[in-house]
Scaffold this motif. Structure first.
Motif, PDB file in Angstrom:
ATOM      1  N   ALA A  71      91.806  85.965 -44.539  1.00  0.00           N
ATOM      2  CA  ALA A  71      91.114  87.175 -44.638  1.00  0.00           C
ATOM      3  C   ALA A  71      90.497  87.584 -43.284  1.00  0.00           C
ATOM      4  N   VAL A  72      90.385  88.734 -42.783  1.00  0.00           N
ATOM      5  CA  VAL A  72      89.466  89.304 -41.541  1.00  0.00           C
ATOM      6  C   VAL A  72      88.737  90.235 -41.892  1.00  0.00           C
ATOM      7  N   ILE A  73      87.306  90.144 -41.555  1.00  0.00           N
ATOM      8  CA  ILE A  73      86.240  90.791 -41.889  1.00  0.00           C
ATOM      9  C   ILE A  73      85.784  91.766 -40.515  1.00  0.00           C
ATOM     10  N   GLY A  74      86.321  92.872 -40.714  1.00  0.00           N
ATOM     11  CA  GLY A  74      85.757  93.927 -39.675  1.00  0.00           C
ATOM     12  C   GLY A  74      87.418  94.469 -38.763  1.00  0.00           C
ATOM     13  N   SER A  75      87.636  95.876 -38.505  1.00  0.00           N
ATOM     14  CA  SER A  75      88.714  96.155 -38.112  1.00  0.00           C
ATOM     15  C   SER A  75      88.507  96.773 -36.879  1.00  0.00           C
ATOM     16  N   GLY A  76      87.462  96.101 -36.045  1.00  0.00           N
ATOM     17  CA  GLY A  76      87.287  96.491 -34.673  1.00  0.00           C
ATOM     18  C   GLY A  76      88.282  95.554 -33.862  1.00  0.00           C
ATOM     19  N   PRO A  77      88.009  95.762 -32.524  1.00  0.00           N
ATOM     20  CA  PRO A  77      89.113  95.013 -31.529  1.00  0.00           C
ATOM     21  C   PRO A  77      89.220  93.575 -32.078  1.00  0.00           C
ATOM     22  N   ALA A  78      88.292  92.873 -32.272  1.00  0.00           N
ATOM     23  CA  ALA A  78      88.373  91.461 -32.400  1.00  0.00           C
ATOM     24  C   ALA A  78      89.294  91.238 -33.808  1.00  0.00           C
ATOM     25  N   GLY A  79      88.887  92.015 -34.724  1.00  0.00           N
ATOM     26  CA  GLY A  79      89.557  91.820 -35.927  1.00  0.00           C
ATOM     27  C   GLY A  79      91.120  92.299 -35.962  1.00  0.00           C
ATOM     28  N   VAL A 126      84.017  97.592 -43.325  1.00  0.00           N
ATOM     29  CA  VAL A 126      82.961  98.276 -44.212  1.00  0.00           C
ATOM     30  C   VAL A 126      82.733  99.771 -44.163  1.00  0.00           C
ATOM     31  N   LEU A 127      83.398 100.413 -43.183  1.00  0.00           N
ATOM     32  CA  LEU A 127      83.298 101.684 -42.977  1.00  0.00           C
ATOM     33  C   LEU A 127      84.619 102.487 -43.879  1.00  0.00           C
ATOM     34  N   HIS A 128      84.505 103.870 -43.836  1.00  0.00           N
ATOM     35  CA  HIS A 128      85.728 104.367 -44.399  1.00  0.00           C
ATOM     36  C   HIS A 128      86.860 104.732 -43.588  1.00  0.00           C
ATOM     37  N   ARG A 129      86.885 104.433 -42.145  1.00  0.00           N
ATOM     38  CA  ARG A 129      87.953 104.577 -41.622  1.00  0.00           C
ATOM     39  C   ARG A 129      88.050 103.431 -40.682  1.00  0.00           C
ATOM     40  N   PRO A 130      89.078 102.650 -40.377  1.00  0.00           N
ATOM     41  CA  PRO A 130      89.240 101.519 -39.619  1.00  0.00           C
ATOM     42  C   PRO A 130      89.378 101.646 -38.042  1.00  0.00           C
ATOM     43  N   GLU A 168      91.634  97.022 -46.003  1.00  0.00           N
ATOM     44  CA  GLU A 168      90.908  97.581 -47.357  1.00  0.00           C
ATOM     45  C   GLU A 168      89.490  98.131 -46.599  1.00  0.00           C
ATOM     46  N   THR A 169      89.219  99.458 -46.730  1.00  0.00           N
ATOM     47  CA  THR A 169      88.023 100.073 -46.204  1.00  0.00           C
ATOM     48  C   THR A 169      86.878 100.043 -47.369  1.00  0.00           C
ATOM     49  N   ASP A 170      85.650 100.526 -47.147  1.00  0.00           N
ATOM     50  CA  ASP A 170      84.628 100.622 -47.905  1.00  0.00           C
ATOM     51  C   ASP A 170      84.168  99.214 -48.302  1.00  0.00           C
ATOM     52  N   VAL A 171      84.436  98.099 -47.855  1.00  0.00           N
ATOM     53  CA  VAL A 171      84.175  96.788 -48.303  1.00  0.00           C
ATOM     54  C   VAL A 171      82.912  96.268 -47.539  1.00  0.00           C
ATOM     55  N   VAL A 172      81.923  95.994 -48.310  1.00  0.00           N
ATOM     56  CA  VAL A 172      80.640  95.333 -47.370  1.00  0.00           C
ATOM     57  C   VAL A 172      80.627  93.989 -47.794  1.00  0.00           C
ATOM     58  N   PHE A 222      88.314  84.973 -40.952  1.00  0.00           N
ATOM     59  CA  PHE A 222      87.895  85.418 -39.483  1.00  0.00           C
ATOM     60  C   PHE A 222      86.886  86.585 -39.456  1.00  0.00           C
ATOM     61  N   ILE A 223      85.676  86.250 -38.922  1.00  0.00           N
ATOM     62  CA  ILE A 223      84.523  87.289 -38.938  1.00  0.00           C
ATOM     63  C   ILE A 223      84.440  87.899 -37.507  1.00  0.00           C
ATOM     64  N   GLY A 224      84.856  89.403 -37.630  1.00  0.00           N
ATOM     65  CA  GLY A 224      84.887  90.055 -36.363  1.00  0.00           C
ATOM     66  C   GLY A 224      84.085  91.271 -36.750  1.00  0.00           C
ATOM     67  N   SER A 225      82.666  91.347 -37.255  1.00  0.00           N
ATOM     68  CA  SER A 225      82.134  92.178 -37.744  1.00  0.00           C
ATOM     69  C   SER A 225      81.244  92.883 -36.753  1.00  0.00           C
ATOM     70  N   GLY A 226      81.363  92.451 -35.423  1.00  0.00           N
ATOM     71  CA  GLY A 226      80.578  93.419 -34.615  1.00  0.00           C
ATOM     72  C   GLY A 226      79.271  93.233 -34.578  1.00  0.00           C
ATOM     73  N   ALA A 227      78.581  93.996 -33.653  1.00  0.00           N
ATOM     74  CA  ALA A 227      77.307  93.783 -33.349  1.00  0.00           C
ATOM     75  C   ALA A 227      76.673  95.325 -33.660  1.00  0.00           C
ATOM     76  N   GLY A 228      76.106  95.790 -35.035  1.00  0.00           N
ATOM     77  CA  GLY A 228      75.746  97.094 -35.221  1.00  0.00           C
ATOM     78  C   GLY A 228      74.124  97.269 -35.469  1.00  0.00           C
TER      79      GLY A 228
END
Length: 462
Positions: free
Chosen positions: A143-151, A170-174, A208-212, A232-238
């Motif tokens: 499982a990969v958490i976050g669809s940013g560059p790291a994920g 977490v958001l509606h678009r990757p 999968e989007t919209d998953v917190v 893998f946690i690639g959830s960024g810094a928001g």
């Protein structure tokens, strides 16, 4: 001699025109320009550019293919190490990485590696070059958490090794910060971000989007109930930072993170979308990094007279030189050696201005930059309607708070080794969730290192 050829300039929108629209600033190279620039590469036997690239793109190899006229082969060379060439070619700080290490830069201009990577990525997309085939499934799930560059980087490398990978966004678009944090005029979403996210999907990665994670599902549930052998946690810094000065709770004070998210992801600049954003007539952005430049240039395009307020001099600005140059061309007013001390308001609680003091530079601080020192009696005010705080971000504490055994440091960043291993067995992390706000390419590099570590971890237990 190839190194006598001058660097090929890149075409750009006229500053007066582009300051009124959200179309891309740089047009990039055409085939002739890219080929000419590629001939400047010396093809070093020990390429320092590759060593300086956080994802180790085989730069001389792809440039050599470009010189030969085989752009499709160049695209496939890059794809071995990165499925985001059009993104990286636009937003990476090449001047401090690959281009900064180019031998031609010692006495002249380095090869425009970033512009060449962008050209190859764009050409590959437009000509539908097949970059990679899905690997046979090896029977393991990650499982990969976050669809940013790291994920995305971590997921792509694991998929190439045969892992079945699911990204939870977490958001509606990757796309993570590529989608919500970088303006359209620097990084188009439909034509660049979405197709390169699709490249990762084509490897068999599920998104999968919209998953917190931490609310919709926890890390424990992913591992104990859903059968993922590693996470893998690639959830960024928001989580935005503020100064802690009087008036930060007033109407008209926002974080750059919120301002850019509303503009980029929610299309606040587009009249067809019912997601307006208030700028008033004058906007002050506090900060000097790339996010500050993105915010102030966005405010300018939304019709506001826009200012940068930064407590050090221009020489200490952490933003890319290119972004500062573009901002100046577009008419941004830079107020250097200036530090806010209070945000002012009317009787209704709306921002009317920002009170500042003038600064001078003293001795270097721990980072090596000269520390700003307040000049006594130098207070003055800048009238404005909106203040945007662009002072950096920290990771959201939700995942750490809901995952036993996952430790964070004093800045709220996840504790992780060089390989991404956290204090919780089977859980790895990388990118801004570990370092705090940094660059796209550094996050990708962390994602790749973690993918290798995850493979080692799972295979050792097999």
């Amino acid at each position: 001699m190839a190194n006598k050829i001058p660097r090929v300039p890149v075409r750009e929108q006229d500053p007066k025109v582009r300051a009124t629209n959200f179309e891309e600033v740089c047009y990039g190279y055409d085939l002739g320009e890219a080929t000419l620039e590629a001939t400047r590469c010396l093809g070093c036997k020990k390429p320092r550019c590759v060593e300086a690239c956080p994802v180790s793109v085989r730069i001389p190899d792809f440039i050599h293919r470009l010189v030969e006229g085989d752009v499709a082969a160049a695209a496939r060379v890059i794809a071995q190490d990165s499925l985001l060439p059009s993104v990286c070619g636009r937003v990476c700080p090449q001047e401090t990485q690959c281009e900064g290490a180019c031998i031609l830069g010692v006495k002249g201009e380095p090869v425009a590696i970033g512009k060449l990577e962008r050209f190859v990525g764009d050409w590959g997309r437009e000509n539908q070059v097949k970059l990679a085939e899905p690997a046979a499934h090896n029977g393991h799930n990650v499982a990969v958490i976050g669809s940013g560059p790291a994920g995305l980087a971590c997921a792509a490398d694991l998929a190439k090794l045969g892992y079945e990978v699911t990204i939870f966004e977490v958001l509606h678009r990757p796309g993570g910060v590529l989608q919500y944090g970088i303006p359209e005029f620097r990084l188009p979403k439909k034509t660049v971000v979405e197709p390169e996210v699709e490249n990762v999907r084509k490897l068999g990665v599920k998104i999968e989007t919209d998953v917190v994670v931490g609310r919709t599902v926890t890390v424990d549930q992913l591992m104990d109930e859903e059968g993922f052998e590693a996470v893998f946690i690639g959830s960024g810094a928001g989580l935005p930072r503020f100064m802690g000065i009087p008036g930060e709770n007033l109407n008209g004070v926002v974080s750059a993170n919120e301002f850019l998210t509303r503009t980029n992801l929610m299309h606040a600049y587009d009249e067809q979308y019912d997601t307006p954003i208030y700028t008033g007539d004058r906007v002050v952005v506090v900060g000097g990094g790339n996010v500050a430049m993105d915010a102030v240039r966005t405010a300018k395009r939304l019709g506001a007279e826009s200012f940068i307020v930064y407590r050090r001099s221009e020489a200490e600005l952490p933003a890319r030189r290119e972004e500062v140059h573009h901002a100046k061309e577009e008419g941004i007013d830079f107020r250097m050696l200036t530090n806010p001390v209070e945000i002012l308001s009317d009787e209704r609680g709306w921002v009317t201005g920002i009170k500042c003091v003038r600064m001078e530079l003293g001795e270097p601080d721990a980072s090596g930059r000269r520390s700003p020192v307040e000049i006594a009696g130098s207070e003055f005010e800048i009238p404005c309607d909106v203040v945007i705080m662009a002072l950096g971000t920290s990771p959201n504490p939700l995942i750490a708070a809901t995952t036993p055994g996952l430790e964070v440091n004093r800045r709220g960043c996840l504790e992780a080794g060089d390989d991404g291993a956290t204090t919780r067995e089977g859980v790895f992390a990388g990118g801004d969730a570990v370092t705090g706000a940094a660059t796209v390419i550094l996050a990708m590099g962390a994602g790749r290192k973690a993918a290798q570590a995850i493979d080692n971890y799972i295979q050792s237990k097999a």
